[in-house]
Design an enzyme around this catalytic site. Structure first.
Site, PDB file in Angstrom:
ATOM      1  N   THR A  96     -27.354  80.438  33.624  1.00  0.00           N
ATOM      2  CA  THR A  96     -26.093  80.097  34.295  1.00  0.00           C
ATOM      3  C   THR A  96     -25.478  81.386  34.837  1.00  0.00           C
ATOM      4  O   THR A  96     -26.017  82.481  34.660  1.00  0.00           O
ATOM      5  CB  THR A  96     -25.083  79.491  33.300  1.00  0.00           C
ATOM      6  OG1 THR A  96     -24.639  80.536  32.418  1.00  0.00           O
ATOM      7  CG2 THR A  96     -25.707  78.377  32.480  1.00  0.00           C
ATOM      8  N   LYS A 118     -24.975  87.857  35.161  1.00  0.00           N
ATOM      9  CA  LYS A 118     -24.424  89.215  35.181  1.00  0.00           C
ATOM     10  C   LYS A 118     -23.162  89.359  34.341  1.00  0.00           C
ATOM     11  O   LYS A 118     -22.671  90.455  34.157  1.00  0.00           O
ATOM     12  CB  LYS A 118     -24.082  89.580  36.631  1.00  0.00           C
ATOM     13  CG  LYS A 118     -25.295  89.736  37.519  1.00  0.00           C
ATOM     14  CD  LYS A 118     -24.913  90.135  38.924  1.00  0.00           C
ATOM     15  CE  LYS A 118     -24.625  88.946  39.809  1.00  0.00           C
ATOM     16  NZ  LYS A 118     -25.754  88.075  40.153  1.00  0.00           N
ATOM     17  N   GLU A 138     -33.452  91.815  33.279  1.00  0.00           N
ATOM     18  CA  GLU A 138     -34.002  92.381  34.510  1.00  0.00           C
ATOM     19  C   GLU A 138     -33.480  91.659  35.749  1.00  0.00           C
ATOM     20  O   GLU A 138     -33.170  92.272  36.773  1.00  0.00           O
ATOM     21  CB  GLU A 138     -35.528  92.311  34.457  1.00  0.00           C
ATOM     22  CG  GLU A 138     -36.255  92.866  35.660  1.00  0.00           C
ATOM     23  CD  GLU A 138     -36.011  94.358  35.881  1.00  0.00           C
ATOM     24  OE1 GLU A 138     -35.070  94.689  36.624  1.00  0.00           O
ATOM     25  OE2 GLU A 138     -36.753  95.182  35.305  1.00  0.00           O
ATOM     26  N   ALA A 190     -33.058  90.276  41.332  1.00  0.00           N
ATOM     27  CA  ALA A 190     -33.933  89.155  40.933  1.00  0.00           C
ATOM     28  C   ALA A 190     -35.201  89.679  40.250  1.00  0.00           C
ATOM     29  O   ALA A 190     -35.117  90.363  39.231  1.00  0.00           O
ATOM     30  CB  ALA A 190     -34.262  88.282  42.135  1.00  0.00           C
ATOM     31  N   GLY A 202     -28.586  78.540  54.190  1.00  0.00           N
ATOM     32  CA  GLY A 202     -28.507  78.476  52.720  1.00  0.00           C
ATOM     33  C   GLY A 202     -28.570  79.844  52.063  1.00  0.00           C
ATOM     34  O   GLY A 202     -28.806  79.954  50.865  1.00  0.00           O
ATOM     35  N   GLU A 245     -23.326  81.802  49.446  1.00  0.00           N
ATOM     36  CA  GLU A 245     -22.695  80.874  48.512  1.00  0.00           C
ATOM     37  C   GLU A 245     -21.997  79.799  49.354  1.00  0.00           C
ATOM     38  O   GLU A 245     -21.759  80.022  50.556  1.00  0.00           O
ATOM     39  CB  GLU A 245     -21.648  81.618  47.669  1.00  0.00           C
ATOM     40  CG  GLU A 245     -22.222  82.681  46.738  1.00  0.00           C
ATOM     41  CD  GLU A 245     -23.097  82.099  45.649  1.00  0.00           C
ATOM     42  OE1 GLU A 245     -22.766  81.013  45.137  1.00  0.00           O
ATOM     43  OE2 GLU A 245     -24.143  82.707  45.348  1.00  0.00           O
ATOM     44  N   ASP A 286     -19.839  90.441  43.841  1.00  0.00           N
ATOM     45  CA  ASP A 286     -21.152  90.270  43.251  1.00  0.00           C
ATOM     46  C   ASP A 286     -21.925  91.597  43.275  1.00  0.00           C
ATOM     47  O   ASP A 286     -22.568  91.978  42.295  1.00  0.00           O
ATOM     48  CB  ASP A 286     -21.907  89.170  44.023  1.00  0.00           C
ATOM     49  CG  ASP A 286     -23.196  88.818  43.346  1.00  0.00           C
ATOM     50  OD1 ASP A 286     -23.140  88.377  42.179  1.00  0.00           O
ATOM     51  OD2 ASP A 286     -24.272  89.011  43.948  1.00  0.00           O
ATOM     52  N   LYS A 291     -23.335  94.225  40.147  1.00  0.00           N
ATOM     53  CA  LYS A 291     -24.648  94.874  40.028  1.00  0.00           C
ATOM     54  C   LYS A 291     -24.477  96.385  39.908  1.00  0.00           C
ATOM     55  O   LYS A 291     -25.191  97.048  39.141  1.00  0.00           O
ATOM     56  CB  LYS A 291     -25.525  94.514  41.232  1.00  0.00           C
ATOM     57  CG  LYS A 291     -25.893  93.034  41.235  1.00  0.00           C
ATOM     58  CD  LYS A 291     -26.608  92.608  42.480  1.00  0.00           C
ATOM     59  CE  LYS A 291     -26.871  91.105  42.447  1.00  0.00           C
ATOM     60  NZ  LYS A 291     -27.328  90.553  43.699  1.00  0.00           N
TER      61      LYS A 291
END
Ligand code: ADP
Ligand code: ASP
Ligand code: MG
Length: 913
Positions: free
Chosen positions: A646, A670, A697, A702, A755, A758, A769, A773
């Site tokens: 999730t 995250k 990881e 990804a 697509g 978001e 986001d 990271k």
């Protein structure tokens, strides 16, 4: 912690006593022959056994004198030796009339010249008899009805099996017995108490009845057969610790006498019961029929003793607890003894000694599966370990004892004081407690031992009283009780002198996150005993069993969030599971899948080819605690991992607790690593202290190896100077496509349509986001930053932050196209491109998310599609940064990244690389 001896009475001590008894006793008859029946199972087995000692003993003791009686071969008709085969049938084997028929057939089919068959009470009958006593002495009238049930059970069985005179004789005896029992129980009821001998007398009836029925049935089939009440033959001395010691000499004398009166070739004898030297009925204590068979085997110098039960033999671990346990073809006497002592109830611990002294093999066989050859317990031959199974010969099997407590007597005043141990164990002996294991640290600072839980209170009280002065004076600091413990014993004769066995054992326990409370290893090195928490015991058993026996790494998995990424992961697992199992010995079992509303649970592993349908059909209301309990708590598999797919911070807030409970965590979420710094540091500290793993990881890039590359650099001593990268597939696409042909808002709308964004593109354009990271990489590099410390240049214009929806935002975004177009044009004029990047500046200890310009020959300018690119500038990679590039978003690659972490976990847990 020091290794110390386990308190199992020394086999060698017992054996030498037995042998010296034997030397004094002498024998009368040489066995008529030592040849083996061609058709009996032993002919297969003798390969593994040495017969020389046995031959020596039997021939050495020919024609001599016993206990004052002048004897000669001629006077004694009992033909001891290899022509006898002894069988023992356990309670389940004679549990019904049908099964008793079956037993009779086995006896008849055995073509040994002479047979002695020891039989237990029908299953549950001994329990019923003990219950009668309990009821009567607590003045509970229901003992009468309970006795009727005992009568009924045997009556019905006899009606099924016997007829005519045989039936009438049996029923008449049964009624007499029941009447006598009624009178005795009435006496117990009135007295409100049953003495030990009364109890022993009552509980032994089960064997009397089963033996008589079986003997009648064998006779009915035309075989000459007598039944033996072993109270007339087996004489034992009580030892005071709920055990009895056979008097072999006297028993042998009585056997001779019995045989003079009943010279049969087939004898059905009662298990369990015996007499004291004063002829008072007694028992060999619970499960004692195996012992009866061994005593009879040794008195007859039989060729073999076959113990028939309900399993295929001795398994490498209790098959009820370890489904993957395997049947052992052979076991040495020592190994079998250690196994039974440490709780493998397939064999009574006292069964070994009587037969071992004559090298009589014991064969454990399954009455319900005659095709299984069973387990042969014998003296190992020179090639003893040619029969390797599983991982090798060193560790053969595992057993456990539950319901124990540890007692720890501790204090500086114990060191160097002679007699402390003697005082401790003297006090324990005085309360009649049975010490199962002892461990003493070499500093002599503490003595720790295990006793049955029910005895620990009395032990602690006795010790506190015995050491009152020492405790008051501070010479002893404490007498502590640690309740709810279990013993896990690892058994194998070849463990002796083999380095690495205990290391592997403790490693397997550590990897299953099992804490060891105490350790003992007997100097014979036949077993290593560890004490663990009761609740960890079965998991510990499975962890060590799979480590030594199967060399398979089994991991129980729980998948949280079966959405796009979680669902893809489940499909990848489905496609790869059998290859992993067969080629790499990794057994991944998904024991639960939970979304926010529905969850699917399984005890053995969900069929991944149908997980979607199963979730719909059998899914229940989601409950995270129940889910975790199911995945981790069923003790079926030693290692558990929860995979959080999730992006929910509520789920991430559980990681600490999961890791603390020994559950490994793998996630692309995250939230935990980019959340509040103190919580992050707490989580990482816990991870470092324990053997529990936390892999993430897929939180950055990804499936790209970004975190692992960074960790590799740090662990090998490189110094990170800067990490810079395009971490967002969406923003990568937007700026790779924003080359002047279309406006910025058109490019964003197109990305949304494809697509790539978001649902609300502001979630990408805000830079949050990317900032997460950045903070993950910054913290991994050692910087202690909060998310709020990261400077973010948001691409969402201030005035559009509050637009009601994503659609409204997209409608208004063209208002800002001119501003973006100018930035792009300025860059272009300077031979540069715009890129939205995250930067960790380790030197300045800062992080930022920003729109930067790069020369057109810079690697960041060469990107296409939605690729990510990350460059590490370090002390080693200074002139040319280390660059990782590739698709950094999408369900397949993200799930692939998680899958890699799962396999990394399996390999950390011991899977072959
Ligand atoms: P019986 O009534 O025939 O004497 P028991 O119940 O005393 O039988 O012993 C057989 C049982 O022992 C098996 O059903 C099995 O569940 C259990 N057991 C425990 N440990 C082991 C083991 N290592 N190998 C085989 N059986 C075991
Ligand atoms: N019937 C006895 C018991 O249940 C002895 C045995 O079956 O071994 O303990
Ligand atoms: Mg048994």
């Amino acid at each position: 912690m020091a290794f110390a001896s386990s308190v199992s009475p020394s086999m060698h001590g017992l054996l030498s006593n037995a042998l010296s008894r034997e030397r004094n006793a002498t024998k009368k008859i040489c066995p008529s022959t030592l040849s083996l029946s061609q058709h009996s199972p032993v002919s297969k087995m003798d390969l593994n056994c040495q017969w020389s000692l046995r031959k020596l003993l039997t021939s050495h003791t020919c024609a001599s004198v016993t206990d004052g009686r002048e004897t000669s071969v001629e006077n004694f008709p009992l033909p001891e030796g290899d022509n006898w085969s002894v069988h023992k049938f356990g309670g389940t084997c004679v549990g019904s009339s049908q099964r008793i028929q079956n037993v009779a057939q086995i006896i008849i089919n055995d073509d040994s010249e002479r047979k002695l068959v020891v039989v237990s009470a029908m299953s549950k009958v001994t329990d019923m008899m003990y219950d009668l006593i309990c009821k009567a002495q607590s003045r509970d009238d229901s003992y009468i009805a309970a006795l009727d049930a005992v009568l009924e059970k045997h009556k019905l069985t006899a009606y099924d099996l016997l007829e005519g005179d045989d039936l009438a004789t049996f029923l008449s005896r049964l009624h007499d017995d029941i009447n006598n029992l009624k009178a005795m129980l009435r006496a117990i009821y009135i007295a409100g108490h049953a003495t030990e001998s009364f109890t022993d007398f009552v509980v032994g009836y089960g064997e009397l009845w089963s033996a008589q029925m079986l003997a009648s049935l064998v006779r009915k089939n035309g075989v000459d057969c007598n039944w033996m009440d072993t109270r007339d033959v087996i004489i034992v001395n009580p030892t005071g610790s709920n055990q009895v010691d056979p008097d072999y000499l006297e028993s042998e004398r009585r056997l001779d006498q019995w045989f003079l009166r009943h010279p049969s070739k087939t004898i059905v004898a009662t298990g369990f019961i015996a007499s004291t030297p004063q002829n008072i009925p007694t028992t060999l204590k619970r499960d004692g029929s195996d012992f009866s068979a061994a005593i009879m085997g040794s008195l007859l110098r039989a060729r073999q003793v076959t113990i028939w039960t309900d399993v295929d033999g001795v398994y490498s671990a209790d098959p009820r607890k370890v489904s993957e346990a395997v049947v052992l073809k052979t076991l040495s006497y020592q190994e079998a003894w250690e196994m039974s002592y440490f709780g493998a109830n397939v064999l009574h611990p006292r069964t070994i000694i009587p037969v071992m002294q004559y090298d009589i093999p014991i064969i454990i066989r399954n009455i319900f599966n005659l095709s299984a050859p069973g387990t042969i317990i014998c003296r190992p031959s020179v090639n003893e370990f040619d029969y390797r199974q599983g991982l090798g010969p060193f560790v053969r099997a595992f057993a456990t004892i539950d319901n124990l407590a540890l007692v720890n007597v501790e204090g500086t005043g114990m060191a160097g004081v002679p007699g402390t141990a003697s005082a401790i164990f003297g006090a324990v002996k005085d309360v009649g407690a049975n010490v199962i294991m002892i461990s003493q640290a070499s500093s002599e600072h503490s003595v720790c031992f295990a006793v049955p839980e029910k005895e620990v209170e009395a032990v602690a009280k006795a010790l506190k009283s015995r050491f009152r002065e020492a405790l008051a004076a501070g010479r002893l600091s404490q007498v502590a009780v640690i309740p709810n413990c279990s013993i896990l014993a690892t058994v194998g004769q070849k463990m002796a002198s083999t380095p690495g066995v205990s290391a592997t054992l403790f490693n397997a326990l550590a990897k299953a996150n099992i804490n060891v409370r105490a350790i003992a290893q007997g100097c014979s090195e036949y077993n290593i005993t560890v004490v663990v928490k009761r609740e960890d015991c079965v998991r510990a058993l499975r962890a060590v069993h799979s480590r030594f026996y199967l060399s398979r790494t089994t991991v129980a998995m729980g998948i949280v969030g079966p959405g796009l990424i979680g669902g893809t992961l489940l499909d990848q697992l489905r496609d790869q599971a059998s290859v992993l199992k067969e080629k790499f010995n990794i057994d991944l079992r998904v024991m639960g899948i939970t979304g926010s509303r529905k969850m699917l649970l399984s005890d053995t592993g969900i069929d991944l080819s149908r997980w979607r349908e199963l979730r719909k059909e059998k899914g229940e209301v989601a409950d995270l605690d129940k889910f975790v309990q199911n995945v981790h708590g069923n003790h079926f598999i030693p290692n558990t991992v929860l995979v959080d797919c999730t992006s929910d911070s509520a789920i991430a807030s559980h990681y600490y607790d999961w890791l603390r409970r020994g559950i490994h965590v793998i996630t692309p979420n995250k939230k935990a690593n980019s959340g509040p710094l103190d919580q992050y540091l707490r989580l990482r500290a816990l991870q470092r202290q324990s053997y529990t793993h936390y892999f993430y990881e897929a939180t950055v890039g990804a499936g790209l190896p970004i975190i692992s590359t960074l960790q590799g650099l740090l662990e090998t001593g490189d110094k990170i100077l800067q990490i810079e990268g395009i971490f967002s597939g969406t923003l990568s696409y937007i700026f790779n496509t924003f080359i002047g042909a279309r406006t910025f808002s058109e490019v964003v709308a197109e990305a949304k349509e494809k697509g790539f964004t978001e649902p609300d593109p502001r979630d990408d354009l805000s830079g949050t986001d990317v900032a997460r990271k950045v903070i993950i990489l910054a913290r991994e590099s050692g910087l202690q930053l909060e998310l709020s410390d990261i400077h973010i240049d948001s691409l969402v214009p201030e005035s559009l932050k509050d637009s009601a929806s994503g659609e409204e935002f997209l409608q208004q975004l063209p208002l800002y196209d001119r501003e973006m177009a100018k930035k792009r044009q300025d860059a272009d004029d300077a031979g540069e491109v715009l890129r939205y990047v995250g930067v960790v500046d380790v030197v300045k200890q800062s992080g930022a998310v920003t729109l930067r310009r790069y020369k057109k020959d810079h690697p960041f300018a060469q990107l296409s599609g939605s690729d990510n690119i990350i460059s590490f500038t370090t002390e080693r990679y200074n002139q040319q940064p280390l660059i990782v590039r590739g698709p950094g978003a999408g369900a397949q690659v993200t799930a692939g990244g998680i899958f890699c972490d799962i396999l990394r976990l399996a390999s950390y847990l011991g899977a072959p690389s």
